[in-house]
Motif scaffolding. Structure first.
Motif, PDB file in Angstrom:
ATOM      1  N   CYS B  12       0.836  -1.219   0.000  1.00  0.00           N
ATOM      2  CA  CYS B  12       0.000   0.000   0.000  1.00  0.00           C
ATOM      3  C   CYS B  12       0.861   1.256   0.000  1.00  0.00           C
ATOM      4  N   LEU B  13       1.903   1.237   0.852  1.00  0.00           N
ATOM      5  CA  LEU B  13       2.757   2.433   0.937  1.00  0.00           C
ATOM      6  C   LEU B  13       3.475   2.676  -0.378  1.00  0.00           C
ATOM      7  N   THR B  14       3.894   1.593  -1.052  1.00  0.00           N
ATOM      8  CA  THR B  14       4.545   1.742  -2.358  1.00  0.00           C
ATOM      9  C   THR B  14       3.550   2.369  -3.348  1.00  0.00           C
ATOM     10  N   ASP B  15       2.313   1.780  -3.342  1.00  0.00           N
ATOM     11  CA  ASP B  15       1.289   2.321  -4.244  1.00  0.00           C
ATOM     12  C   ASP B  15       1.081   3.818  -4.007  1.00  0.00           C
ATOM     13  N   LEU B  16       0.991   4.169  -2.717  1.00  0.00           N
ATOM     14  CA  LEU B  16       0.752   5.575  -2.358  1.00  0.00           C
ATOM     15  C   LEU B  16       1.839   6.478  -2.926  1.00  0.00           C
ATOM     16  N   ASN B  17       3.080   6.012  -2.754  1.00  0.00           N
ATOM     17  CA  ASN B  17       4.202   6.801  -3.242  1.00  0.00           C
ATOM     18  C   ASN B  17       4.152   7.016  -4.737  1.00  0.00           C
ATOM     19  N   ASP B  18       3.549   6.028  -5.429  1.00  0.00           N
ATOM     20  CA  ASP B  18       3.493   6.134  -6.884  1.00  0.00           C
ATOM     21  C   ASP B  18       2.412   7.115  -7.366  1.00  0.00           C
ATOM     22  N   VAL B  19       1.489   7.429  -6.465  1.00  0.00           N
ATOM     23  CA  VAL B  19       0.386   8.320  -6.887  1.00  0.00           C
ATOM     24  C   VAL B  19       0.919   9.721  -7.177  1.00  0.00           C
ATOM     25  N   GLU B  20       0.558  10.250  -8.358  1.00  0.00           N
ATOM     26  CA  GLU B  20       1.046  11.588  -8.710  1.00  0.00           C
ATOM     27  C   GLU B  20      -0.055  12.630  -8.840  1.00  0.00           C
ATOM     28  N   GLU B  21      -1.296  12.130  -8.944  1.00  0.00           N
ATOM     29  CA  GLU B  21      -2.385  13.087  -9.078  1.00  0.00           C
ATOM     30  C   GLU B  21      -3.405  12.871  -7.982  1.00  0.00           C
ATOM     31  N   LEU B  22      -3.988  13.962  -7.554  1.00  0.00           N
ATOM     32  CA  LEU B  22      -4.957  13.879  -6.466  1.00  0.00           C
ATOM     33  C   LEU B  22      -6.119  12.953  -6.797  1.00  0.00           C
ATOM     34  N   LYS B  23      -6.571  13.001  -8.060  1.00  0.00           N
ATOM     35  CA  LYS B  23      -7.767  12.246  -8.386  1.00  0.00           C
ATOM     36  C   LYS B  23      -7.546  10.733  -8.343  1.00  0.00           C
ATOM     37  N   THR B  24      -6.283  10.275  -8.470  1.00  0.00           N
ATOM     38  CA  THR B  24      -6.034   8.821  -8.380  1.00  0.00           C
ATOM     39  C   THR B  24      -5.737   8.382  -6.948  1.00  0.00           C
ATOM     40  N   LEU B  25      -5.573   9.349  -6.080  1.00  0.00           N
ATOM     41  CA  LEU B  25      -5.250   9.026  -4.689  1.00  0.00           C
ATOM     42  C   LEU B  25      -6.350   8.185  -4.037  1.00  0.00           C
ATOM     43  N   ASP B  26      -7.573   8.551  -4.387  1.00  0.00           N
ATOM     44  CA  ASP B  26      -8.694   7.865  -3.775  1.00  0.00           C
ATOM     45  C   ASP B  26      -8.739   6.384  -4.168  1.00  0.00           C
ATOM     46  N   ASN B  27      -8.244   6.077  -5.397  1.00  0.00           N
ATOM     47  CA  ASN B  27      -8.198   4.670  -5.840  1.00  0.00           C
ATOM     48  C   ASN B  27      -7.400   3.815  -4.852  1.00  0.00           C
ATOM     49  N   VAL B  28      -6.311   4.377  -4.352  1.00  0.00           N
ATOM     50  CA  VAL B  28      -5.487   3.638  -3.394  1.00  0.00           C
ATOM     51  C   VAL B  28      -6.273   3.386  -2.116  1.00  0.00           C
ATOM     52  N   ARG B  29      -6.970   4.427  -1.670  1.00  0.00           N
ATOM     53  CA  ARG B  29      -7.741   4.259  -0.437  1.00  0.00           C
ATOM     54  C   ARG B  29      -8.771   3.138  -0.615  1.00  0.00           C
ATOM     55  N   ILE B  30      -9.454   3.187  -1.761  1.00  0.00           N
ATOM     56  CA  ILE B  30     -10.497   2.170  -2.003  1.00  0.00           C
ATOM     57  C   ILE B  30      -9.882   0.768  -2.084  1.00  0.00           C
ATOM     58  N   LYS B  31      -8.716   0.721  -2.757  1.00  0.00           N
ATOM     59  CA  LYS B  31      -8.083  -0.576  -2.969  1.00  0.00           C
ATOM     60  C   LYS B  31      -7.751  -1.274  -1.639  1.00  0.00           C
ATOM     61  N   TYR B  32      -7.324  -0.474  -0.669  1.00  0.00           N
ATOM     62  CA  TYR B  32      -6.916  -1.095   0.602  1.00  0.00           C
ATOM     63  C   TYR B  32      -7.944  -0.952   1.707  1.00  0.00           C
ATOM     64  N   LEU B  33      -8.580   0.269   1.776  1.00  0.00           N
ATOM     65  CA  LEU B  33      -9.447   0.494   2.939  1.00  0.00           C
ATOM     66  C   LEU B  33     -10.941   0.460   2.608  1.00  0.00           C
ATOM     67  N   GLY B  34     -11.254   0.354   1.307  1.00  0.00           N
ATOM     68  CA  GLY B  34     -12.657   0.366   0.897  1.00  0.00           C
ATOM     69  C   GLY B  34     -13.400  -0.862   1.438  1.00  0.00           C
ATOM     70  N   LYS B  35     -14.719  -0.890   1.170  1.00  0.00           N
ATOM     71  CA  LYS B  35     -15.547  -1.978   1.658  1.00  0.00           C
ATOM     72  C   LYS B  35     -15.033  -3.345   1.202  1.00  0.00           C
ATOM     73  N   LYS B  36     -14.512  -3.290  -0.030  1.00  0.00           N
ATOM     74  CA  LYS B  36     -13.971  -4.539  -0.567  1.00  0.00           C
ATOM     75  C   LYS B  36     -12.469  -4.459  -0.657  1.00  0.00           C
ATOM     76  N   GLY B  37     -11.894  -3.540   0.098  1.00  0.00           N
ATOM     77  CA  GLY B  37     -10.447  -3.330   0.051  1.00  0.00           C
ATOM     78  C   GLY B  37      -9.681  -4.484   0.682  1.00  0.00           C
ATOM     79  N   GLU B  38      -8.377  -4.515   0.400  1.00  0.00           N
ATOM     80  CA  GLU B  38      -7.555  -5.650   0.842  1.00  0.00           C
ATOM     81  C   GLU B  38      -7.505  -5.765   2.365  1.00  0.00           C
ATOM     82  N   LEU B  39      -7.351  -4.660   3.020  1.00  0.00           N
ATOM     83  CA  LEU B  39      -7.266  -4.715   4.484  1.00  0.00           C
ATOM     84  C   LEU B  39      -8.604  -5.174   5.079  1.00  0.00           C
ATOM     85  N   THR B  40      -9.664  -4.665   4.512  1.00  0.00           N
ATOM     86  CA  THR B  40     -10.992  -5.039   4.991  1.00  0.00           C
ATOM     87  C   THR B  40     -11.193  -6.549   4.862  1.00  0.00           C
TER      88      THR B  40
END
Lengths: 792, 340
Positions: B12-40
């Motif tokens: 997740c931290l690697t993914d976050l570091n790769d984010v360069e635009e604000l609008k894609t930042l939320d994708n990372v949150r969803i991917k890990y913390l979303g309802k169907k995210g990995e951590l969830t």
């Protein structure tokens, strides 16, 4: 009126400087406009007699004159042609300065030394307007007997100060040296000297053998005649000529000069007839049926039976109070004169002078009113002068026809009233003293009331208020304190109409429009330029200043176009103007004044189109609290038939707006596109609502719907909007036409109108169930009315 | 499980570091913390753990979640900051370019002058009265005590519409109307358009403007007249202004005066504006003539008053130093635009 200060000083011993005297006179009511010294520069010019004239040895055009200066003799070389041996002339001696500032020295004229120069009238600095060209251009020849070696400054009164006074219409008694002297005496509190009149005891009534006088018209309250035998008609003495000159009157001969002198001195116009030319032993003052008279100025004048004439019983010999006739003029052959000192009504003289287009020194005095009492005194004063200067011998007896002698007026002045009226407190003694200074006869009839007897010449004094002014002007207007009015508190302020006028102007100024100021006049021709039918409700003037100003305008449009035309011709690239002003039209109701209606005109050129101006007008209406104005195609003929609209609110017509018709553009030399709106102020005010009332801010959100409607091009947007409004009910908050489109995807003859509609309910949030039926209803109505469709 | 979580965190931290635009930042949150995210999803597997392991892993999972959230928000701040910086870089303008044109209009200088005069008198409790410009001759002359045979009535002086109707030659007929229609006390001014048969030149116009003033009450004195008009002059031309009242004559007032003020240009020393006299003639005034009061139905034994009149065009010219009266009526924009 020009007044010679030197002459004035013969009556009042004025010692203060001329400027101070002028100020004092002004502050007591005789306004002094200017004070002018006759000739400031001139020095060292003296009288001399030419005793010998010899040709110049070396020059054909010059002569060498030997001149007796009284104390010495000197040689003067001159080119002047009018000098002769024995002539007495003014001589500028070595070191002299003439009027234009030139210094005169000893000069060598081709081998002959000239010790000075002979002077003309102009070089002396005298009033050149009053002399003929010949006299003006030559050397001034002085009357025989003029003392030699006399300083020109004294002889010609070059030190004299000419006072130009502006007299008010009511002070006819001031139209004379004596009148101004009385004012000076009262103002400065100085005594006043008298003058000499002919007062010899006469033993016969010789005049009756020659003449009788009859007055047959009430316009002549008094006629005094004195007859004299002429000894010699010649120039009058220099002192008399100088006084006339300094009063702006041209010297003519001893007889005429005396009549003018007495008129200037006492204010009574006089006339002298040649007795033999009268061809009659009677003078009758009456109107006649004669058609013409040749007056002294050699002009034939048309007369009629409304004009008062002096006649010899048959034919007129003078126009009463205006000018003598040529048929009885004094000539060199005159041996007997009739001196007329008469009084004529001001109204009669005024009308006659006006009809003849002839205003003279005499008529202008009579027009203001002359004291009838003066006629007798003036006749005797003139007689005295004619004898004194050796012009005449007296024929004994005096004719004085004076049917109705008026008693002196008496006016009471209550001192308490006076003090309360003016706001000062003077004692009865002080007031009495001031009135006495003004030659009123004052008697105290109680401890606070004065009975004031008014001199006959004060035709202006009738009421206690008149006396109050007399006292106050001698007391000094500047001595009255300034106070703030007491009494009831008054709110004052502007009326709603006046406030609305201000508001309209401010709104337009805020939108970039400049207020104009144009004349109220127009003309048939200027109105024709507006492409309109001849109006029959116009207000033409009886006596306009030219055709182009002959009608009172009934519209402001023409003047706005003239403003545009002027600015366009002056290369001002664009302009936006407005004017709120009166227009005028006939009142059909008899016995009432014409109708004056205020209109508001707004115009523009250069930077705007129709919709800019319309937008400005819509904002103006919105700011005036006027809702839903309708712009309906149509309007006056000065507007472009395809680009004009009349503006209505609730069925009331406010005015019209549009582009100027191409024909009018040509007529008024306008730029190709100009726009004008004219509104009725009254209608605007009637529809306006300037009350501001707060409504709660909306608590529920609005819903927006955009509608693009496809329909035929010739259907006005206003009609579409009306249908939308009508079918939306109360939930429609606003409507905004944001696009009008023709072109690709739109069939020929069609257009697309795109509206943004804003719906809101103030008690709940609207949903599709609320709005969809409304939209459907709008669309079906548009379809039904205009075959319009929703554009997908 | 523990390892699995830690790897998840690192990814997740690697993914976050790769984010360069604000609008894609939320994708990372969803991917890990979303309802169907990995951590969830990973946490859902916790049910299988023993009761000893569960609290440890639970704690770790919460720590990781917090760490990811902190990193997201830090990354968000960083990206926002970068975005603003980029925006600022792109949007810099030449601030010295001219501003967009807004049109300004203004009132005609005559209106501005009249407004100023109105304000002064409104402040003293006056009202503004109006009357017709096309007026009965009797209102323009007779009621104002002008003699029947006075030359002002001539066709050469006064415009006539009909024998008994004129274009008013003065605003004074408004006085008459006010006195006839209202009861004293009266305090009015009346500015307006007037007409006389003068050809237009630098100082004359057949159409011009006057302002009339009238005060009627019990006990009004000449001293009130002076005080009021002196105050007016001071308000219009400045506190230092002095006034001079000279006797004059008008038919509708007795006594009458003309008021001069010290020249506002030179202060009274003498200059071109005042023709070197130091004074400028401003108005005519006087105590209302008893004949006028009587003709207008007011008893002169009970009431007195004063009236004044001034030429508005002339005041405007002097006030602004305009040299030619014709400029006022010409409406050249280059003239109009000078008066703010």
């Amino acid at each position: 009126m020009f007044v010679s200060l030197n002459w004035l000083k013969e009556f009042v011993d004025i010692k203060i400087p001329p400027y101070d005297f002028g100020e004092a006179l002004t502050m007591s009511g005789t306004k002094v406009e200017t004070l002018t010294v006759v000739s400031e520069n001139v020095v060292n010019i003296f009288t001399g007699k030419i005793t010998k004239i010899e040709p110049h040895p070396n020059a054909d055009k010059l002569i060498v004159c030997t001149v007796d200066m009284g104390t010495d003799e000197r040689v003067i070389v001159t080119a002047a042609k009018n000098v002769f041996e024995g002539a007495i002339v003014p001589v500028a001696v070595d070191g002299a300065v003439i009027a234009d500032g030139t210094k005169i020295g000893t000069n060598d004229f081709r081998g002959v030394l000239s010790y000075g120069m002979f002077c003309s009238i102009e070089e002396l600095g005298m009033n050149t307007d009053l002399f003929s060209k010949e006299i003006m251009e030559g050397i001034l020849i002085l009357p025989a007997g003029t003392p030699l070696g006399m300083d020109a400054r004294e002889l010609f009164w070059l030190n004299d100060v000419i006072i130009d006074v502006e007299l008010t219409a009511n002070r006819s008694d001031c139209q004379s040296i004596i009148g101004i002297a009385r004012e000076a005496s009262a103002t400065l509190d100085l005594p006043m000297a008298g003058f000499t009149i002919y007062a010899a005891t006469e033993s016969s009534n010789q005049i009756a053998d020659y003449l009788s006088v009859k007055i047959e018209d009430q316009a002549c309250p008094r006629y005094v005649a004195k007859m004299l035998k002429v000894k010699k008609i010649e120039a009058s003495p220099l002192w008399m000529q100088v006084k006339l000159l300094n009063s702006g009157v041209r010297p003519i001969n001893n007889i005429v000069d005396v009549t003018n002198y007495v008129m200037l001195e006492l204010g009574q116009p006089l006339h002298a007839f040649d007795y033999d030319s009268l061809q009659s032993q009677e003078i009758v003052v009456k109107t006649t049926t004669d058609k013409k008279i040749v007056t002294l100025d050699d002009k034939e004048r048309n007369i009629d039976e409304t004009m008062l004439m002096i006649t010899n019983g048959q034919a007129p010999v003078a126009v009463a109070g205006v000018m003598g006739g040529e048929n009885s003029e004094i000539t060199e052959k005159t041996s007997l004169i009739v001196l007329e000192a008469a009084n004529f009504n001001k109204g009669s003289v005024r009308l006659t002078a006006k009809q003849l287009g002839l205003r003279t020194e005499a008529s202008s005095r009579f027009e203001k009113g002359v004291d009838p009492e003066l006629a007798g005194i003036a006749a005797l004063r003139a007689t005295h002068l004619l004898l004194e200067i050796g012009a005449c011998e007296v024929i004994e007896g005096l004719i004085d026809v004076y049917p109705c002698v008026e008693a002196l007026k008496k006016v009471n002045l209550d001192v308490n009233w006076f003090n309360a009226f003016v706001g000062i407190s003077l004692t009865i003694a002080e007031i009495s003293k001031m009135l006495t200074r003004l030659f009123f006869t004052v008697e105290k009839i109680s401890d606070h009331v004065l009975e004031v007897e008014v001199p006959s010449y004060r035709l202006d004094i009738e009421l206690k208020e008149d006396l109050a002014e007399e006292v106050v002007r001698i007391f000094g207007y500047d001595m009255i304190p300034g106070t703030i009015m007491g009494g009831e508190t008054m709110v004052g302020g502007k009326t709603p109409v006046q406030k609305f006028q201000d508001a309209l102007k401010n709104i337009l100024v805020g939108q970039g429009y400049y207020e104009t100021l144009t004349s109220s006049f127009t003309s048939e021709k200027r109105l024709q330029g507006l492409n309109s039918q001849r109006e029959d409700n116009l207000i033409p003037l009886i006596n306009p200043l030219g055709e182009e100003n002959s009608i009172m305008r009934h519209t402001l449009v023409g003047h706005q176009l003239e403003v545009i035309s002027l600015n366009y011709s002056r290369k001002n690239p664009f302009g936006q103007f407005f004017e709120l002003s009166n227009t005028y039209r006939k009142n059909e109701k008899p016995g009432e004044l014409p109708i004056e209606e205020q209109k508001l005109a707004i115009s523009s050129y250069g930077s705007e189109d129709y919709f800019d101006l319309k937008g400005a007008v819509e904002l103006l209406l919105a700011q005036s609290g006027i809702k839903y104005p309708e712009f309906i195609a149509g309007g006056s003929d000065f507007l472009h038939p395809g680009r004009k609209a009349e503006i209505f609110v609730n069925g009331i017509k406010l005015g019209e707006i549009g582009e100027i018709h191409p024909v009018v553009v040509k007529n008024y030399e306008l730029p190709k596109r100009c726009y004008v709106c004219q509104l009725s102020f009254d209608a605007l005010f009637e529809c306006s609502s300037l009350d501001n009332k707060f409504t709660d801010l909306p608590k529920f959100p609005a819903s927006n719907r955009d509608l693009a409607i496809l329909l035929k091009s010739d259907i006005p947007a206003a009609a579409v909007e009306a249908i939308i409004r009508k079918n939306s009910g109360e939930i429609l908050e606003s409507i905004d036409l944001f696009d009008v489109y023709t072109g690709a995807q739109i069939p020929d003859g069609y257009k697309s109108l795109a509206y943004a509609l804003n719906f809101r309910h103030h008690e709940r949030t609207l949903n599709d169930n609320d709005i969809n039926p409304v939209i459907d209803q709008i669309l079906s109505e548009l379809k039904r009315s205009f075959d319009a469709q929703l554009r997908e | 499980m523990e390892l699995e979580l830690k790897q998840l965190r690192d990814r997740c931290l690697t993914d976050l570091n790769d984010v360069e635009e604000l609008k894609t930042l939320d994708n990372v949150r969803i991917k890990y913390l979303g309802k169907k995210g990995e951590l969830t999803i990973a946490l859902k597997g916790m049910g299988k753990l023993s009761s000893e392991e569960r609290p440890i892993i639970g704690k770790l999972a919460n720590e990781i979640r917090e760490e990811i959230e902190n990193n997201i928000s830090a990354q968000k701040q960083l990206l926002e900051h970068k975005e603003i910086e980029a925006q600022i870089r792109e949007e810099s303008i030449d601030v010295s370019l001219p501003g967009k044109k807004h049109l300004a209009g203004n009132l005609h200088p005559l209106t501005t002058t009249v407004n100023e005069l109105k304000e002064i008198f409104l402040g003293m409790g006056f009202s503004i009265a109006e009357g017709p410009e096309i007026e009965w001759a009797k209102y323009n002359f007779d009621y104002l005590n002008v003699p029947q045979d006075h030359s002002a009535r001539d066709l050469q002086d006064t415009f006539y519409y009909q024998d008994d109707i004129v274009l008013r030659t003065q605003t004074s007929p408004v006085q008459v109307r006010v006195m006839q229609e209202q009861k004293p006390p009266l305090r009015i001014i009346s500015p307006g358009r007037v007409y006389r048969c003068d050809e237009i030149d630098a100082t004359h116009s057949p159409v011009f403007h006057q302002m009339e003033g009238l005060v009627i009450d019990k006990g009004i004195t000449m001293s009130d007249l002076k005080g009021t008009l002196d105050l007016f002059a001071k308000k219009l031309f400045g506190e230092q202004t002095k006034t001079k009242f000279r006797p004059h004559q008008f038919y509708f007032t007795e006594p009458s005066a003309e008021m001069d003020v010290t020249c506002f240009k030179c202060g009274g020393v003498g200059c071109k504006v005042c023709s070197n006299t130091g004074w400028i003639e401003i108005l005519g005034c006087g105590m209302v003539h008893p004949n006028v009061l009587r003709l207008c139905g007011i008893d002169p034994d009970e009431y007195s008053g004063f009236a004044f009149g001034m030429g508005l065009d002339r005041i405007t010219l002097t006030k602004y130093g305009i040299t030619d009266l014709r400029l006022l009526f010409e409406n050249d924009l280059r003239f109009l635009a000078q008066f703010k």
